[in-house]
Design an enzyme around this catalytic site. Structure first.
Site, PDB file in Angstrom:
ATOM      1  CD  GLU A  97      57.437  19.439 -10.001  1.00 20.66           C
ATOM      2  OE1 GLU A  97      58.273  20.028  -9.300  1.00 20.66           O
ATOM      3  OE2 GLU A  97      56.500  20.015 -10.560  1.00 20.66           O
ATOM      4  CG  HIS A 153      52.556  22.753  -8.184  1.00 19.53           C
ATOM      5  ND1 HIS A 153      52.112  23.566  -7.165  1.00 19.53           N
ATOM      6  CD2 HIS A 153      53.614  23.381  -8.732  1.00 19.53           C
ATOM      7  CE1 HIS A 153      52.866  24.650  -7.102  1.00 19.53           C
ATOM      8  NE2 HIS A 153      53.789  24.567  -8.056  1.00 19.53           N
ATOM      9  NE  ARG A 193      56.232  22.226 -14.927  1.00 25.22           N
ATOM     10  CZ  ARG A 193      56.305  23.389 -14.297  1.00 25.22           C
ATOM     11  NH1 ARG A 193      57.362  24.161 -14.457  1.00 25.22           N
ATOM     12  NH2 ARG A 193      55.345  23.779 -13.516  1.00 25.22           N
ATOM     13  NE  ARG A 208      52.662  32.295  -8.367  1.00 26.73           N
ATOM     14  CZ  ARG A 208      52.874  31.041  -8.708  1.00 26.73           C
ATOM     15  NH1 ARG A 208      51.950  30.126  -8.569  1.00 26.73           N
ATOM     16  NH2 ARG A 208      54.047  30.684  -9.201  1.00 26.73           N
ATOM     17  CG  ASN A 257      60.551  23.012 -16.336  1.00 26.85           C
ATOM     18  OD1 ASN A 257      59.866  23.831 -16.951  1.00 26.85           O
ATOM     19  ND2 ASN A 257      60.465  22.824 -15.040  1.00 26.85           N
TER      20      ASN A 257
END
Ligand code: AMP
Length: 406
Positions: free
Chosen positions: A392, A185, A96, A246, A12
């Site tokens: 993940e 996601h 990823r 955010r 990743n």
């Protein structure tokens, strides 16, 4: 690939970091895991844990000028444990990749044409895809003969119906600039929705699940019979739930207002909404543990933290209502990621008052800690409420291995 090749390295790659895990796909066991940080920043740091041998975490500091230097350092650490990249047991590397646009609906073996296509998507994910591409290029240079697979954050959401993915703006403009809801996601939403079905003893095709991935970034998805039908993140990961830094959903006219009235530049507005909003904007903290501590301490500061918490919960409830309506019938709500898996008071607050929607949380079950998927709803509740730890890396490894061993 040889018959003995059962390991997958998951990479990743961020702009200045690389997270990695080496897994054995015979049983999903983690053989090694680590993180390189501050690549290209003078003093880089590599933390490597040799899980196969149960060895101690090894930390090294030094200058790593770029991703190539970082990956070479990772390869050296793996080799020191007899798990080097040249091992015949390594079946593939799974990467990823944040944005796959509409082009990539499945994990994909990377060749030059695929890499070019991922590059074409850079304008849609200028902060993420370039780093992913650098990671892929570097890994390919180190092991050109090894299959490398891209697993896209957007792929799971490509099943969304057009009416969920379209923004209500001029169609020609939207199409010309590829503006639509993509969602992110996806690897987590796919993994958690499947695990939730398993927890209920059902096949994914039999259940409708609302997945709440609540980490520093946060997103909700509505998954009907194993397929995503709506998700809260949009063209970028800015839309939807309140996040650590955010804003999530906001009237787009706020951006015009900030430019016209507050005299802010495009970059300043971007920074405000992506980095200085959400929980940190509301109360100065983006860590839910700290927010809970401040609420418990009370006083004026506690009030400020409470407001941030309440705004977060209010937004979550709105999505639970919206996705209940989108799905028609909800079988389960699954909480996952750092906040979702750990913050019991937050789960309780999010579900409180939703009894008419068939949702409830049992206080004892909710407070119990475990790394396993578990139900936290009372038996009488029509909707199962669950905590389902996401993974993940395992999902990327499984998708990668399935593709190269097919
Ligand atoms: P993630 O992005 O999934 O790694 O989630 C990171 C976030 O999880 C942190 O910013 C915290 O807000 C939250 N978190 C982690 N551990 C806990 C905990 N024990 N209680 C509440 N929140 C937590």
């Amino acid at each position: 690939m040889t018959a003995t090749a059962t390991r997958v390295l998951v990479l990743n790659s961020g702009s200045s970091s690389v997270k990695y895990q080496l897994l054995d796909m015979r049983d999903g066991a983690r053989l090694a895991a680590g993180l390189v940080e501050r690549i290209g920043e003078g003093t880089s740091r590599l933390a490597h844990t040799p899980l196969a041998t149960g060895g101690e975490k090894r930390e090294t500091e030094g200058a790593m000028a770029d991703h190539e230097a970082a990956l070479k350092a990772v390869a050296a650490e793996l080799a020191a444990d007899g798990l080097g990249l040249d091992s015949p047991q390594l079946a593939a590397i799974g990467h990823r990749v944040v944005h796959g646009g509409l082009e990539f609906t499945e994990p994909t073996v990377i060749d030059d044409a695929v890499l070019e296509e991922i590059e074409r998507l850079v304008p849609l994910a200028p902060l993420h895809n370039p780093a992913n591409i650098t990671g892929i290029r570097t890994a390919r240079a180190l092991r050109p003969d090894l299959p490398q697979v891209a697993v896209f954050d957007t792929a799971f959401h490509t099943t969304m119906p057009e009416h969920a993915a379209r923004y209500a703006i001029d169609v020609a403009t939207a199409d010309r600039h590829r503006i639509r809801r993509y969602g992110f996601h996806g690897t987590s939403h796919a993994y958690v929705s499947r695990k939730t079905a398993a927890l209920l003893g059902k096949d994914p095709s039999e259940v409708n699940v609302i997945v709440l991935h609540l980490g520093n970034g946060a997103s909700a998805s509505a998954v009907a019979g194993g397929r995503c039908v709506d998700t809260s993140m949009g063209l970028t990961p800015l839309e939807g739930l309140v996040m650590g830094t955010r804003s999530g959903d906001i009237d787009p006219a706020v951006t015009f207002h900030l430019k016209r009235v507050a005299g802010m530049s495009e970059d300043e507005v971007d920074e405000l909404l992506n980095k200085k909003s959400g929980l940190i904007g509301l109360c100065g903290d983006n860590d839910m543990r700290e927010i809970r501590r401040r609420i418990d301490a009370g006083g004026e500061d506690g009030e400020r933290a409470r407001l941030a918490f309440d705004v977060y919960i209010h937004r979550l409830k709105k999505y639970l209502g919206a996705y209940s309506a989108v799905l028609g019938r909800v079988d389960a709500v699954a909480f996952t990621a750092g906040v979702g898996e750990n913050a019991a008071p937050l789960r309780e607050a999010a579900i409180a008052g939703l009894e008419e929607m068939g949702m409830a949380v049992d206080a004892d079950l909710n407070d119990r800690r475990s790394d396993e998927p578990r139900l936290i709803s009372p038996e009488y509740a029509r909707v199962a409420v669950a905590v389902v730890p996401t993974d993940e890396e395992l999902e990327i490894a499984q998708q990668t291995y399935a593709l190269v061993s097919a």
